[in-house]
Design a protein around this motif. Structure first.
Motif, PDB file in Angstrom:
ATOM      1  N   ASP A  57       1.613  -0.044  16.855  1.00 26.01           N
ATOM      2  CA  ASP A  57       1.149  -1.226  16.120  1.00 26.01           C
ATOM      3  C   ASP A  57       1.722  -1.186  14.700  1.00 26.01           C
ATOM      4  O   ASP A  57       1.322  -0.352  13.886  1.00 26.01           O
ATOM      5  CB  ASP A  57      -0.382  -1.227  16.072  1.00 26.01           C
ATOM      6  N   VAL A  58       2.688  -2.053  14.444  1.00 24.05           N
ATOM      7  CA  VAL A  58       3.302  -2.079  13.111  1.00 24.05           C
ATOM      8  C   VAL A  58       3.057  -3.433  12.434  1.00 24.05           C
ATOM      9  O   VAL A  58       3.859  -3.906  11.638  1.00 24.05           O
ATOM     10  CB  VAL A  58       4.825  -1.750  13.167  1.00 24.05           C
ATOM     11  N   SER A  59       1.906  -4.022  12.781  1.00 17.49           N
ATOM     12  CA  SER A  59       1.604  -5.350  12.231  1.00 17.49           C
ATOM     13  C   SER A  59       1.194  -5.273  10.768  1.00 17.49           C
ATOM     14  O   SER A  59       1.297  -6.241  10.036  1.00 17.49           O
ATOM     15  CB  SER A  59       0.494  -6.007  13.047  1.00 17.49           C
ATOM     16  N   ASN A  60       0.740  -4.098  10.356  1.00 15.42           N
ATOM     17  CA  ASN A  60       0.212  -3.968   8.997  1.00 15.42           C
ATOM     18  C   ASN A  60       0.821  -2.797   8.254  1.00 15.42           C
ATOM     19  O   ASN A  60       0.125  -1.908   7.799  1.00 15.42           O
ATOM     20  CB  ASN A  60      -1.308  -3.763   9.082  1.00 15.42           C
ATOM     21  N   VAL A  61       2.132  -2.830   8.123  1.00 13.46           N
ATOM     22  CA  VAL A  61       2.822  -1.681   7.517  1.00 13.46           C
ATOM     23  C   VAL A  61       2.562  -1.629   6.022  1.00 13.46           C
ATOM     24  O   VAL A  61       2.580  -2.646   5.340  1.00 13.46           O
ATOM     25  CB  VAL A  61       4.341  -1.831   7.790  1.00 13.46           C
ATOM     26  N   SER A  62       2.320  -0.405   5.502  1.00  8.49           N
ATOM     27  CA  SER A  62       2.239  -0.258   4.042  1.00  8.49           C
ATOM     28  C   SER A  62       3.467   0.496   3.536  1.00  8.49           C
ATOM     29  O   SER A  62       3.745   1.619   3.966  1.00  8.49           O
ATOM     30  CB  SER A  62       0.984   0.516   3.638  1.00  8.49           C
ATOM     31  N   THR A  63       4.192  -0.138   2.607  1.00 10.56           N
ATOM     32  CA  THR A  63       5.405   0.491   2.052  1.00 10.56           C
ATOM     33  C   THR A  63       5.123   1.137   0.703  1.00 10.56           C
ATOM     34  O   THR A  63       6.028   1.627   0.044  1.00 10.56           O
ATOM     35  CB  THR A  63       6.502  -0.576   1.850  1.00 10.56           C
ATOM     36  N   LYS A  64       3.872   1.128   0.276  1.00 11.52           N
ATOM     37  CA  LYS A  64       3.545   1.558  -1.103  1.00 11.52           C
ATOM     38  C   LYS A  64       3.575   3.067  -1.270  1.00 11.52           C
ATOM     39  O   LYS A  64       3.243   3.808  -0.353  1.00 11.52           O
ATOM     40  CB  LYS A  64       2.141   1.062  -1.462  1.00 11.52           C
ATOM     41  N   ILE A  65       3.960   3.497  -2.466  1.00  6.97           N
ATOM     42  CA  ILE A  65       3.733   4.891  -2.870  1.00  6.97           C
ATOM     43  C   ILE A  65       3.132   4.876  -4.276  1.00  6.97           C
ATOM     44  O   ILE A  65       3.251   3.875  -4.996  1.00  6.97           O
ATOM     45  CB  ILE A  65       5.027   5.755  -2.887  1.00  6.97           C
ATOM     46  N   SER A  66       2.537   6.002  -4.649  1.00  9.45           N
ATOM     47  CA  SER A  66       1.947   6.085  -5.985  1.00  9.45           C
ATOM     48  C   SER A  66       2.880   6.887  -6.901  1.00  9.45           C
ATOM     49  O   SER A  66       3.360   7.958  -6.533  1.00  9.45           O
ATOM     50  CB  SER A  66       0.581   6.772  -5.877  1.00  9.45           C
ATOM     51  N   LEU A  67       3.140   6.320  -8.074  1.00 15.57           N
ATOM     52  CA  LEU A  67       4.048   6.981  -9.021  1.00 15.57           C
ATOM     53  C   LEU A  67       3.519   6.750 -10.428  1.00 15.57           C
ATOM     54  O   LEU A  67       3.217   5.601 -10.785  1.00 15.57           O
ATOM     55  CB  LEU A  67       5.453   6.368  -8.845  1.00 15.57           C
ATOM     56  N   PHE A  68       3.416   7.815 -11.200  1.00 21.16           N
ATOM     57  CA  PHE A  68       2.862   7.739 -12.557  1.00 21.16           C
ATOM     58  C   PHE A  68       1.498   7.032 -12.559  1.00 21.16           C
ATOM     59  O   PHE A  68       1.198   6.208 -13.420  1.00 21.16           O
ATOM     60  CB  PHE A  68       3.829   7.028 -13.519  1.00 21.16           C
ATOM     61  N   GLY A  69       0.702   7.343 -11.535  1.00 16.84           N
ATOM     62  CA  GLY A  69      -0.671   6.858 -11.508  1.00 16.84           C
ATOM     63  C   GLY A  69      -0.848   5.411 -11.093  1.00 16.84           C
ATOM     64  O   GLY A  69      -1.897   4.812 -11.341  1.00 16.84           O
ATOM     65  N   ARG A  70       0.174   4.829 -10.474  1.00 15.01           N
ATOM     66  CA  ARG A  70       0.084   3.419 -10.096  1.00 15.01           C
ATOM     67  C   ARG A  70       0.849   3.232  -8.787  1.00 15.01           C
ATOM     68  O   ARG A  70       1.874   3.893  -8.579  1.00 15.01           O
ATOM     69  CB  ARG A  70       0.756   2.602 -11.205  1.00 15.01           C
ATOM     70  N   ASP A  71       0.371   2.342  -7.928  1.00 11.68           N
ATOM     71  CA  ASP A  71       1.133   2.053  -6.711  1.00 11.68           C
ATOM     72  C   ASP A  71       2.365   1.230  -7.059  1.00 11.68           C
ATOM     73  O   ASP A  71       2.280   0.285  -7.837  1.00 11.68           O
ATOM     74  CB  ASP A  71       0.276   1.237  -5.731  1.00 11.68           C
ATOM     75  N   ILE A  72       3.506   1.587  -6.473  1.00 10.40           N
ATOM     76  CA  ILE A  72       4.664   0.700  -6.572  1.00 10.40           C
ATOM     77  C   ILE A  72       4.907   0.082  -5.194  1.00 10.40           C
ATOM     78  O   ILE A  72       4.464   0.616  -4.178  1.00 10.40           O
ATOM     79  CB  ILE A  72       5.929   1.392  -7.135  1.00 10.40           C
ATOM     80  N   ALA A  73       5.604  -1.057  -5.181  1.00 11.89           N
ATOM     81  CA  ALA A  73       5.687  -1.872  -3.970  1.00 11.89           C
ATOM     82  C   ALA A  73       6.337  -1.142  -2.806  1.00 11.89           C
ATOM     83  O   ALA A  73       5.934  -1.277  -1.653  1.00 11.89           O
ATOM     84  CB  ALA A  73       6.451  -3.161  -4.272  1.00 11.89           C
ATOM     85  N   PHE A  74       7.349  -0.364  -3.102  1.00  6.01           N
ATOM     86  CA  PHE A  74       8.041   0.412  -2.066  1.00  6.01           C
ATOM     87  C   PHE A  74       8.855   1.484  -2.785  1.00  6.01           C
ATOM     88  O   PHE A  74       9.060   1.403  -4.000  1.00  6.01           O
ATOM     89  CB  PHE A  74       8.870  -0.499  -1.149  1.00  6.01           C
ATOM     90  N   PRO A  75       9.316   2.516  -2.059  1.00  8.36           N
ATOM     91  CA  PRO A  75       9.848   3.699  -2.750  1.00  8.36           C
ATOM     92  C   PRO A  75      11.276   3.534  -3.274  1.00  8.36           C
ATOM     93  O   PRO A  75      12.186   4.271  -2.883  1.00  8.36           O
ATOM     94  CB  PRO A  75       9.784   4.805  -1.688  1.00  8.36           C
ATOM     95  N   LEU A  76      11.450   2.563  -4.162  1.00  9.11           N
ATOM     96  CA  LEU A  76      12.762   2.354  -4.767  1.00  9.11           C
ATOM     97  C   LEU A  76      12.563   1.997  -6.236  1.00  9.11           C
ATOM     98  O   LEU A  76      11.726   1.159  -6.559  1.00  9.11           O
ATOM     99  CB  LEU A  76      13.493   1.191  -4.083  1.00  9.11           C
ATOM    100  N   CYS A  77      13.323   2.640  -7.116  1.00  8.62           N
ATOM    101  CA  CYS A  77      13.290   2.288  -8.535  1.00  8.62           C
ATOM    102  C   CYS A  77      14.729   2.147  -9.013  1.00  8.62           C
ATOM    103  O   CYS A  77      15.674   2.488  -8.294  1.00  8.62           O
ATOM    104  CB  CYS A  77      12.574   3.363  -9.351  1.00  8.62           C
ATOM    105  N   VAL A  78      14.886   1.637 -10.235  1.00 12.42           N
ATOM    106  CA  VAL A  78      16.231   1.387 -10.763  1.00 12.42           C
ATOM    107  C   VAL A  78      16.631   2.501 -11.730  1.00 12.42           C
ATOM    108  O   VAL A  78      15.944   2.761 -12.723  1.00 12.42           O
ATOM    109  CB  VAL A  78      16.298  -0.002 -11.435  1.00 12.42           C
TER     110      VAL A  78
END
Ligand SMILES: Cc1cc2nc3c(=O)[nH]c(=O)nc-3n(C[C@H](O)[C@H](O)[C@H](O)COP(=O)(O)O)c2cc1C
Ligand SMILES: CC(C)CC(=O)C(=O)O
Length: 370
Positions: A57-78
């Motif tokens: 069941d992949v209807s509700n996938v979460s791509t979030k991770i926590s970084l510097f005390g806050r969730d980011i949308a998905f594990p990619l930064c610039v």
């Protein structure tokens, strides 16, 4: 923007690069000497294949991770990359706004064309975002301290100490096409102008202000004594240096070869990641950059032990293509590809991505499990 359909990062590379003069394009896109590392950073991902688990069941996938005390949308930064005004007049301000809109974090280069205060403010006006400040160890300690203090006051969460650049890499392509920092650009964090940098010898350029006698024993305790921000080391490629970073109490390392721009013939970052992650044993954060160009690349990096991926050139291509909207497009491509990859691989959350999701080609044999 234009008639092209930009579906992938490779499409964005073509469309963005086309807009740049040749010498700028060479400066952004190429690397050191024969560019073995620039190429391998991307091609090395092809050794790995994804082994999907089906009927999940992949209807509700979460791509979030926590970084510097806050969730980011998905594990990619610039990644921090200098001279973004060469790609678009809004430069780092556009990047910061795009990252904030997308819910990811941004690295600020010491050679940004805007100040840390302007860049952090631009992002925060759009939405929640954390920035980190990239730092070189400098000959001028007072200047270095000033950069750190301004970054902390502006709310940056970490210093990324770039450890792979005591001197500049040997960059034939740049030198052949006569690249010079464009007249009229300023580097306010360094208190320099292009004209001042042009006066440095050709093969030193920007790095003439770097401290080539830097060391762990001096830099890290000194940084600790002047800031409460986290200290991360950018440019680590060996388990030995992961261990040393742990000994010195650093919070994180970026497994990076500077996008192949410093020492050529260093390995692709994805190829050293597993050993580095193994050495870390959860005692220090492990992130990666270099050659990441798709959602499947991101998935593979996470499966091999990285907590988060960072990208440099894709941001520059987005900026060159269409400023803030171009960087948003870049982030959207990565997000959509990564989320779809998780769903098709049968992973509902980031913690379900592991080495068991990957196979590897060794010599000419069949696909082997890791
Ligand atoms: C044009 C350009 C400028 C860069 N400037 C910096 C910099 O000022 N400081 C730094 O630590 N890394 C710098 N980098 C390296 C990036 O932070 C990052 O390690 C690299 O771009 C990642 O590889 P990728 O471009 O293949 O994604 C720069 C990279 C590029 C392409
Ligand atoms: C400001 C420059 C040193 C940026 C650059 O070319 C690099 O870090 O690769």
């Amino acid at each position: 923007m234009g008639p092209e359909k930009i579906l992938s990062i490779s499409d964005l590379e073509s469309a963005g690069s086309k807009k740049l003069p040749v010498s700028t394009r060479d400066f952004f896109n190429s690397g050191a000497t024969t560019q073995v590392t620039v190429r391998e950073n991307s091609t090395a991902y092809q050794k790995y294949r994804i082994l999907p688990r089906v009927l999940k069941d992949v209807s509700n996938v979460s791509t979030k991770i926590s970084l510097f005390g806050r969730d980011i949308a998905f594990p990619l930064c610039v990644s921090p990359a200098g001279l973004q005004a060469m790609a678009h007049p809004d430069g780092e301000l556009a990047t910061s706004r795009a990252c904030a809109k997308y819910g990811v974090n941004m690295g600020i280069s010491s050679y940004a064309n805007h100040t840390v205060e302007q860049i952090t403010t631009a992002g925060k006006e759009i939405g929640p975002i954390h920035h980190i400040m990239q730092l070189y160890s400098m000959k001028d300690r007072e200047k270095e301290e000033q950069v750190v203090r301004r970054a902390e006051a502006a709310g940056c969460k970490a210093i990324f100490l770039t450890a792979d650049s005591p001197v500049l890499g040997v960059r034939y392509n740049e030198w052949r096409s006569g690249f010079l920092p464009p007249a009229g650009l300023a580097y306010p964090m360094m208190g320099k102008t292009s004209e001042q940098i042009q006066q440095q010898s050709h093969d030193d350029g920007f790095s003439s202000f770097n401290n080539d006698s830097h060391s762990w024993a001096v830099e890290i305790p000194w940084l600790r004594s002047i800031t409460k921000m986290e200290i991360w080391i950018k440019g680590v490629l060996t388990p030995e240096d992961v261990e040393t970073a742990i000994e010195y109490g650093c919070e994180g390392v970026i497994i990076s070869n500077h996008g192949g721009r410093q020492l050529d013939e260093t390995p692709a970052t994805i190829d050293v990641l597993p050993d580095c992650a193994k050495a870390a044993r959860g005692r220090i954060r492990i992130h990666i950059d270099g050659g990441i160009r798709s959602g499947t690349d991101m998935f593979k990096a996470l499966a091999l032990g990285a907590e988060c991926c960072w990208v440099g050139r894709p941001m520059l291509w987005g900026l060159a293509y269409n400023g803030q909207e171009g960087v948003e497009l870049m982030l959207d491509i990565f997000y959509q590809e990564f989320k779809r990859c998780m769903q098709l691989a049968g992973c509902k959350s980031i913690s379900e991505i592991s080495a068991s999701s990957l196979g590897v080609f060794r010599s000419d044999g069949p696909l082997a499990r890791l």
